[in-house]
Each structure stands twice: as C-alpha cells, then as structure tokens.
Design an enzyme around this catalytic site. Sequence first.
Site, short mmCIF file in Angstrom:
data_model
loop_
_atom_site.label_atom_id
_atom_site.label_comp_id
_atom_site.label_asym_id
_atom_site.label_seq_id
_atom_site.Cartn_x
_atom_site.Cartn_y
_atom_site.Cartn_z
N CYS A 124 -16.22 -9.92 5.16
CA CYS A 124 -15.60 -8.64 4.86
C CYS A 124 -14.30 -8.86 4.11
O CYS A 124 -13.47 -9.67 4.54
CB CYS A 124 -15.33 -7.85 6.14
SG CYS A 124 -14.72 -6.18 5.84
N CYS A 127 0.15 5.06 6.89
CA CYS A 127 -0.49 4.86 8.20
C CYS A 127 0.53 4.23 9.15
O CYS A 127 1.06 3.14 8.88
CB CYS A 127 -1.72 3.97 8.08
SG CYS A 127 -2.93 4.57 6.87
N ARG A 145 -18.12 -3.76 17.63
CA ARG A 145 -17.33 -4.94 17.27
C ARG A 145 -16.00 -4.96 17.99
O ARG A 145 -15.19 -4.04 17.86
CB ARG A 145 -17.12 -4.99 15.76
CG ARG A 145 -16.38 -6.25 15.28
CD ARG A 145 -16.45 -6.40 13.77
NE ARG A 145 -17.83 -6.47 13.35
CZ ARG A 145 -18.39 -5.68 12.44
NH1 ARG A 145 -17.66 -4.75 11.84
NH2 ARG A 145 -19.65 -5.79 12.11
N CYS A 196 -19.53 0.70 8.34
CA CYS A 196 -18.79 0.08 9.43
C CYS A 196 -17.60 0.98 9.69
O CYS A 196 -16.69 1.06 8.85
CB CYS A 196 -18.37 -1.33 9.01
SG CYS A 196 -17.25 -2.14 10.17
N CYS A 201 -19.23 -7.08 3.11
CA CYS A 201 -18.56 -5.84 3.51
C CYS A 201 -17.23 -5.77 2.78
O CYS A 201 -16.56 -6.79 2.61
CB CYS A 201 -18.35 -5.83 5.02
SG CYS A 201 -17.43 -4.39 5.65
N CYS A 228 0.39 0.38 10.31
CA CYS A 228 0.00 -0.66 9.36
C CYS A 228 1.17 -1.46 8.81
O CYS A 228 2.12 -0.89 8.23
CB CYS A 228 -0.79 -0.06 8.21
SG CYS A 228 -1.50 -1.31 7.12
N CYS A 239 0.83 -1.20 0.00
CA CYS A 239 0.00 0.00 0.00
C CYS A 239 0.87 1.26 0.00
O CYS A 239 1.89 1.33 0.69
CB CYS A 239 -0.92 0.00 1.22
SG CYS A 239 -2.06 1.40 1.26
#
Length: 316
Positions: A91, A51, A256, A184, A124, A54, A47
Amino acid sequence: MQYAELHRLFHQPFFDLLKQARAVHEEHWPEREVQLCTLLSIKTGGCSEDCGYCAQSARYSTGVQAEKLMEKEAVMERARAAKESGSTRFCMGAAWKGVRTGTAKFEQVLEIVRDVSTLGMEVCVTLGELGGEEARALKEAGVTAYNHNIDTSPEHYPNIVTTHTFDDRLRTIRHAQEAGMSVCCGGILGLGEAPEDRLKMLEVLSNFVPQPESVPINMLMPIKGTPMEDNPAVDVFDLVRIIAVARIAMPKTKVRLSAGRYSLSKEAQALCYFAGANSIFYGEKLLTTKNPRANDDMKLLEELGLGAQAPFAASA
C-alpha cells in the site's frame, strides 16, 4: 447492519461477544491465516488538509518535513523487499488532498503503480479524493484496492476535519467501487468520539454495497503538535469489542489491526486476533509512526498457531 443491532452486540457481556465473533470468524475464515501488508509513504508531509490527528498536515508543527514524491526505483526497491518478507499487499500513501488527471504527480503515481503491479502483490494506494476518471485510471494501471477511511461517525466527523466533508469521503469511495477497485475503508478510535460514534461508523461501513474488502481499525497515536496530542489512550477492551462487532457485521471483510498496534502487548494482540482481526500492517514503520518489528510479528503468529496468508498470485 443497523445501529440498534450493533449497539446490542457491543453491549453484550465481553465473553459472549467474543464467542459470537469467533464463531463468525471461523465460519468465514477457517484457514487461520493473517494477511501481511506493507504500507509505504511515497509522499510525506505538506498536506493542505486539517485532519486533527495527522502529523502530515502543513497546518501543524509536528516535526514532519514536507518531501517530494519518491522516485519510482526507490519505491520498487521497497516493494520487492516487502514481497520477500512475506507481504501480499503493498500500500502506497501520499499526503495530498487528492489527485487529478493530467497532472505530473498523478502520471508519476500511475507509472509507479504499473511497475509495482508486475510483482504479483495486491496494489493499494491512498491518495486522497478521487474523481471517477482518476479512479478508472488507477484501476487500469493495476491498483487492486483503494484506501480511504471514513475515520468516525458522520456526526463526529466535523470535529475532526473541516477542509472536506464526510460526504466527500463517501463520494471517493463510490468512485473507487464503480471503477472496479476493492475498498479498504475503516476508522480511528480515540478521536474524542463517544462509544456511539464508533458504532455509527460501523453502521456506515457495513451498509456499503459491496461491503469493504478490508476494514482497518486504527487507534490514535497522539502526535505532539496536533490538536489531538493530549487525547487519552483507547481502552484495550473497547478496541477488542469494536473488532468483534466489525467481524460480526462484516463477516467476509478482512479486519485489519492497524495504527496503534505498537502500543499493544502480545496478549492484547492475541485477543484482537481471536475477536476477528486477520490482517496487519507489517514492518517497522507505518507512514510516520512506529510499528512492531516484522520478526516480532512472525514470532507472535507462530505462538498463536497462525500463518501468513498465501501470496496474492497463488490465490488469484
């Protein structure tokens, strides 16, 4: 709910807060059920975002290798297995900055979604930033919920990521809601934030119109090679307090218990369920990190007198 009220709730004596949260939970969720969700990384690593938490960022040396988008049949095999094991939501996550209409990868995702949606589970996806056109295409393909966490407070967000803004996150969430998908959206505890940041995050979430359908509460799992590899662990009582406040502020939202659950004892998880958590990611892997085994989860739910939420098709 506004910050001042959230602050008052959070700073109550612990058992007073839990008593209030439990009353709200039993009023809106009397069935004593927990939603079982399966999360699959359909495109791992590489990616371009930065972040700080991550493992999948190409900017950090974490040992996670960039992979291509999974083939549709491989995803379908995992989706069928998830349904057979009791999951009612499937998901799919892809490590991208975002998707765009007309690209090969987005068309491939849409094809996967169309097939997964035939299995009778909630579908999702979490694919990064969305424009309005992309959101509508996902909805038409069969996506029922879009995951896009805000992570932390608006004020602390620039300390976490610089390759997009907090407003970019809100824009994607708005596009998903306008397209008719449920949202979500939650956050991560342990990003170096102050307690006030956690409450400001809940303030933003509780003021969504409509409120999120589900709110994942994650605890940072420090990954070697990321800027946050040495961040201290989140105190369990702080986690339970945030879950309780989230339950009071968003009574009809599924809360969750998400990343970091692997590190929690049975007793700590029981406190989280009591405080208002009624959804978990189910299965031994959560994107790139460990998750409790499915058998252990079912055993704990049975010990607590909780059951698995009815299948999506039966409740539709």
